[in-house]
Design a protein around this motif. Structure first.
Motif, PDB file in Angstrom:
ATOM      1  N   ALA A  11       0.844  -1.186   0.000  1.00  0.00           N
ATOM      2  CA  ALA A  11       0.000   0.000   0.000  1.00  0.00           C
ATOM      3  C   ALA A  11       0.881   1.239   0.000  1.00  0.00           C
ATOM      4  O   ALA A  11       2.043   1.174   0.365  1.00  0.00           O
ATOM      5  N   PRO A  12       0.354   2.396  -0.391  1.00  0.00           N
ATOM      6  CA  PRO A  12       1.160   3.615  -0.385  1.00  0.00           C
ATOM      7  C   PRO A  12       1.765   3.919   0.981  1.00  0.00           C
ATOM      8  O   PRO A  12       2.847   4.462   1.064  1.00  0.00           O
ATOM      9  N   ALA A  13       1.092   3.566   2.069  1.00  0.00           N
ATOM     10  CA  ALA A  13       1.630   3.814   3.409  1.00  0.00           C
ATOM     11  C   ALA A  13       2.899   2.992   3.644  1.00  0.00           C
ATOM     12  O   ALA A  13       3.782   3.399   4.382  1.00  0.00           O
ATOM     13  N   ALA A  14       3.006   1.818   3.018  1.00  0.00           N
ATOM     14  CA  ALA A  14       4.186   0.981   3.186  1.00  0.00           C
ATOM     15  C   ALA A  14       5.412   1.638   2.572  1.00  0.00           C
ATOM     16  O   ALA A  14       6.529   1.386   2.993  1.00  0.00           O
ATOM     17  N   SER A  15       5.219   2.502   1.585  1.00  0.00           N
ATOM     18  CA  SER A  15       6.329   3.196   0.945  1.00  0.00           C
ATOM     19  C   SER A  15       7.080   4.074   1.935  1.00  0.00           C
ATOM     20  O   SER A  15       8.289   4.222   1.851  1.00  0.00           O
ATOM     21  N   SER A  16       6.380   4.649   2.897  1.00  0.00           N
ATOM     22  CA  SER A  16       7.043   5.505   3.874  1.00  0.00           C
ATOM     23  C   SER A  16       7.937   4.705   4.815  1.00  0.00           C
ATOM     24  O   SER A  16       8.840   5.252   5.423  1.00  0.00           O
ATOM     25  N   GLN A  17       7.701   3.400   4.944  1.00  0.00           N
ATOM     26  CA  GLN A  17       8.503   2.544   5.812  1.00  0.00           C
ATOM     27  C   GLN A  17       9.581   1.784   5.044  1.00  0.00           C
ATOM     28  O   GLN A  17      10.357   1.049   5.633  1.00  0.00           O
ATOM     29  N   PHE A  18       9.652   1.972   3.722  1.00  0.00           N
ATOM     30  CA  PHE A  18      10.602   1.252   2.883  1.00  0.00           C
ATOM     31  C   PHE A  18      12.030   1.481   3.366  1.00  0.00           C
ATOM     32  O   PHE A  18      12.468   2.614   3.521  1.00  0.00           O
ATOM     33  N   GLY A  19      12.758   0.407   3.644  1.00  0.00           N
ATOM     34  CA  GLY A  19      14.157   0.476   4.024  1.00  0.00           C
ATOM     35  C   GLY A  19      14.427   0.558   5.509  1.00  0.00           C
ATOM     36  O   GLY A  19      15.554   0.415   5.932  1.00  0.00           O
ATOM     37  N   LYS A  31      15.560   5.563  -7.946  1.00  0.00           N
ATOM     38  CA  LYS A  31      14.809   4.356  -7.591  1.00  0.00           C
ATOM     39  C   LYS A  31      15.697   3.552  -6.663  1.00  0.00           C
ATOM     40  O   LYS A  31      16.851   3.276  -6.987  1.00  0.00           O
ATOM     41  N   ILE A  32      15.167   3.189  -5.499  1.00  0.00           N
ATOM     42  CA  ILE A  32      15.904   2.358  -4.559  1.00  0.00           C
ATOM     43  C   ILE A  32      15.240   0.993  -4.565  1.00  0.00           C
ATOM     44  O   ILE A  32      14.033   0.878  -4.319  1.00  0.00           O
ATOM     45  N   SER A  33      16.026  -0.019  -4.878  1.00  0.00           N
ATOM     46  CA  SER A  33      15.502  -1.380  -4.993  1.00  0.00           C
ATOM     47  C   SER A  33      16.108  -2.266  -3.930  1.00  0.00           C
ATOM     48  O   SER A  33      17.285  -2.154  -3.590  1.00  0.00           O
ATOM     49  N   ARG A  34      15.290  -3.175  -3.427  1.00  0.00           N
ATOM     50  CA  ARG A  34      15.721  -4.157  -2.428  1.00  0.00           C
ATOM     51  C   ARG A  34      16.032  -5.457  -3.150  1.00  0.00           C
ATOM     52  O   ARG A  34      15.215  -5.958  -3.921  1.00  0.00           O
ATOM     53  N   THR A  35      17.214  -6.027  -2.900  1.00  0.00           N
ATOM     54  CA  THR A  35      17.581  -7.291  -3.528  1.00  0.00           C
ATOM     55  C   THR A  35      17.010  -8.454  -2.719  1.00  0.00           C
ATOM     56  O   THR A  35      16.496  -8.266  -1.618  1.00  0.00           O
ATOM     57  N   MET A  36      17.142  -9.659  -3.249  1.00  0.00           N
ATOM     58  CA  MET A  36      16.619 -10.846  -2.566  1.00  0.00           C
ATOM     59  C   MET A  36      17.294 -11.070  -1.216  1.00  0.00           C
ATOM     60  O   MET A  36      16.698 -11.628  -0.311  1.00  0.00           O
ATOM     61  N   LEU A  37      18.544 -10.653  -1.085  1.00  0.00           N
ATOM     62  CA  LEU A  37      19.275 -10.870   0.158  1.00  0.00           C
ATOM     63  C   LEU A  37      19.138  -9.705   1.131  1.00  0.00           C
ATOM     64  O   LEU A  37      19.738  -9.715   2.196  1.00  0.00           O
ATOM     65  N   GLY A  38      18.351  -8.686   0.770  1.00  0.00           N
ATOM     66  CA  GLY A  38      18.058  -7.611   1.697  1.00  0.00           C
ATOM     67  C   GLY A  38      18.901  -6.354   1.545  1.00  0.00           C
ATOM     68  O   GLY A  38      18.735  -5.412   2.303  1.00  0.00           O
ATOM     69  N   ALA A  39      19.799  -6.295   0.572  1.00  0.00           N
ATOM     70  CA  ALA A  39      20.591  -5.086   0.345  1.00  0.00           C
ATOM     71  C   ALA A  39      19.763  -4.105  -0.486  1.00  0.00           C
ATOM     72  O   ALA A  39      18.869  -4.498  -1.240  1.00  0.00           O
ATOM     73  N   TYR A  40      20.062  -2.822  -0.348  1.00  0.00           N
ATOM     74  CA  TYR A  40      19.362  -1.778  -1.093  1.00  0.00           C
ATOM     75  C   TYR A  40      20.348  -1.091  -2.025  1.00  0.00           C
ATOM     76  O   TYR A  40      21.472  -0.769  -1.631  1.00  0.00           O
ATOM     77  N   TYR A  41      19.930  -0.854  -3.272  1.00  0.00           N
ATOM     78  CA  TYR A  41      20.765  -0.175  -4.248  1.00  0.00           C
ATOM     79  C   TYR A  41      20.039   1.038  -4.792  1.00  0.00           C
ATOM     80  O   TYR A  41      18.836   0.999  -5.070  1.00  0.00           O
ATOM     81  N   LEU A  42      20.790   2.133  -4.935  1.00  0.00           N
ATOM     82  CA  LEU A  42      20.258   3.413  -5.386  1.00  0.00           C
ATOM     83  C   LEU A  42      20.571   3.585  -6.867  1.00  0.00           C
ATOM     84  O   LEU A  42      21.732   3.659  -7.266  1.00  0.00           O
ATOM     85  N   GLU A  43      19.519   3.651  -7.679  1.00  0.00           N
ATOM     86  CA  GLU A  43      19.663   3.893  -9.106  1.00  0.00           C
ATOM     87  C   GLU A  43      19.302   5.351  -9.350  1.00  0.00           C
ATOM     88  O   GLU A  43      18.188   5.782  -9.057  1.00  0.00           O
ATOM     89  N   ILE A  44      20.255   6.121  -9.874  1.00  0.00           N
ATOM     90  CA  ILE A  44      20.075   7.550 -10.096  1.00  0.00           C
ATOM     91  C   ILE A  44      19.998   7.799 -11.594  1.00  0.00           C
ATOM     92  O   ILE A  44      20.886   7.371 -12.347  1.00  0.00           O
ATOM     93  N   GLU A  45      18.942   8.482 -12.020  1.00  0.00           N
ATOM     94  CA  GLU A  45      18.761   8.798 -13.432  1.00  0.00           C
ATOM     95  C   GLU A  45      19.931   9.657 -13.913  1.00  0.00           C
ATOM     96  O   GLU A  45      20.218  10.709 -13.337  1.00  0.00           O
TER      97      GLU A  45
END
Length: 178
Positions: free
Chosen positions: A88-96, A152-166
């Motif tokens: 849900a959109p509220a979950a986005s605020s807790q991302f990471g 865009k910040i993506s979560r990998t399968m192992l739980g790491a987060y990567y920042l993709e910058i346009e």
């Protein structure tokens, strides 16, 4: 990751301890069998009690199905994986942030960096338009001159987060600090 798997196994072992204590004779019978396959079959046949309420309240960091699946695949029929609804959109605020149920969390968040982005150094803080603050966590550095780039910040399968910058060629590993 190993510590998480070990803690899940420890919780499972503690949950099974009452059942094993009740049927100590079964353990003695199994221990007396000399042939390894027969001994293993004897141990597998010992029924395990359901986990007690306090043990169930502890949420493992790694889903038990993921840890137990390779071990249980040969002994038990496959159990369908739970269906996870879209976040849900509220979950986005807790991302990471530190989370108790990573399966229910969305796998990415999109925002932008407001103003001029000049790049990052090791341990730099990056504030996004949505109010989240992320820190470079992999010791890399890069220089750019970008104006309000989308990220865009993506979560990998192992739980790491990567920042993709346009407009950037590199994707640093990050962790959320706010």
């Amino acid at each position: 990751m190993k510590k998480k798997a070990i803690s899940v196994l420890a919780v499972s072992a503690l949950a099974a301890a009452p059942a094993l204590a009740q049927d100590g004779g079964a353990l003695q019978r199994c221990r007396a069998i000399a042939e390894a396959p027969a001994r293993l079959a004897c141990y597998d046949a010992i029924p395990l009690a359901a986990p007690a309420a306090p043990a169930a309240a502890v949420a493992p960091a790694v889903p038990a199905a993921v840890v137990a699946a390779p071990v249980a695949a040969a002994a038990a029929p496959a159990v369908p994986a739970p269906v996870v609804a879209a976040a849900a959109p509220a979950a986005s605020s807790q991302f990471g942030l530190d989370r108790r149920n990573p399966a229910a969390e969305s796998q990415q968040v999109e925002s932008q960096i407001v103003g001029t982005f000049e790049g990052w150094d090791a341990r730099s803080l990056i504030k996004l338009a949505n109010g989240q603050v992320w820190q470079i966590d992999d010791g890399t550095s890069a220089s750019y001159a970008l104006q309000s780039p989308k990220v865009k910040i993506s979560r990998t399968m192992l739980g790491a987060y990567y920042l993709e910058i346009e407009g950037a060629k590199r994707m640093p590993r990050v962790r959320r600090v706010q």
